[in-house]
Design a protein around this motif. Structure first.
Motif, PDB file in Angstrom:
ATOM      1  N   TYR A 228       0.967  -1.896   0.171  1.00 58.26           N
ATOM      2  CA  TYR A 228       0.107   0.226   0.399  1.00 58.26           C
ATOM      3  C   TYR A 228       1.001   1.447   0.109  1.00 58.26           C
TER       4      TYR A 228
ATOM      5  N   GLU B 148      -6.096   7.913   3.722  1.00 59.42           N
ATOM      6  CA  GLU B 148      -7.417   6.627   3.636  1.00 59.42           C
ATOM      7  C   GLU B 148      -6.846   5.620   2.429  1.00 59.42           C
ATOM      8  N   LEU B 149      -8.202   4.854   1.863  1.00 59.34           N
ATOM      9  CA  LEU B 149      -7.566   3.850   0.986  1.00 59.34           C
ATOM     10  C   LEU B 149      -8.162   3.866   0.953  1.00 59.34           C
ATOM     11  N   ASN B 150      -9.303   3.885  -0.526  1.00 58.01           N
ATOM     12  CA  ASN B 150     -10.684   3.378  -1.108  1.00 58.01           C
ATOM     13  C   ASN B 150     -12.149   4.339   0.293  1.00 58.01           C
ATOM     14  N   GLY B 151     -11.816   4.872   0.173  1.00 52.07           N
ATOM     15  CA  GLY B 151     -12.787   4.968   1.689  1.00 52.07           C
ATOM     16  C   GLY B 151     -12.819   4.994   2.912  1.00 52.07           C
ATOM     17  N   HIS B 152     -11.209   3.721   3.247  1.00 49.15           N
ATOM     18  CA  HIS B 152     -11.921   3.280   4.684  1.00 49.15           C
ATOM     19  C   HIS B 152      -9.816   4.116   5.157  1.00 49.15           C
TER      20      HIS B 152
ATOM     21  N   TRP C  38      -6.773  -2.273   6.125  1.00 49.30           N
ATOM     22  CA  TRP C  38      -6.624  -2.692   5.778  1.00 49.30           C
ATOM     23  C   TRP C  38      -5.434  -3.499   6.160  1.00 49.30           C
TER      24      TRP C  38
END
Length: 96
Positions: free
Chosen positions: A23, A81-85, A90
């Motif tokens: 990530y 934040e990654l893809n809204g999370h 993750w």
């Protein structure tokens, strides 16, 4: 002494490495990993491994490394934040 020093724990290093490889941007990956590993080494001076899952310790070490970089004037290297999370979801969706 009570457990006769027979303690086998999963270490957080694998989780730190896996998260950094998947990530983090290539430009900050090695720096964040190295700092997080140092924070992880220091965490063994505390009884954290008895109270928290290795994924939680890994998340705390990665976050500490990103904050350390940010406080030194560098890019924190961590997308918050990654893809809204939130980024730590993750690693494990159960982490709060």
């Amino acid at each position: 002494e009570a457990i006769a020093f027979e303690l086998d724990l999963e270490l957080p290093y694998k989780h730190i490495h896996d998260y950094c490889q998947k990530y983090l941007p290539v430009a900050s990956r090695d720096s964040i990993y190295d700092l997080a590993a140092k924070f992880c080494n220091d965490s063994f001076k505390l009884p954290l491994c008895l109270f928290f899952h290795p994924k939680i310790i890994a998340a705390a070490c990665i976050y500490s490394a990103a904050l350390w970089r940010k406080n030194r004037g560098f890019d924190c290297g961590l997308p918050l934040e990654l893809n809204g999370h939130q980024w730590f979801k993750w690693m494990d969706a159960a982490i709060e």
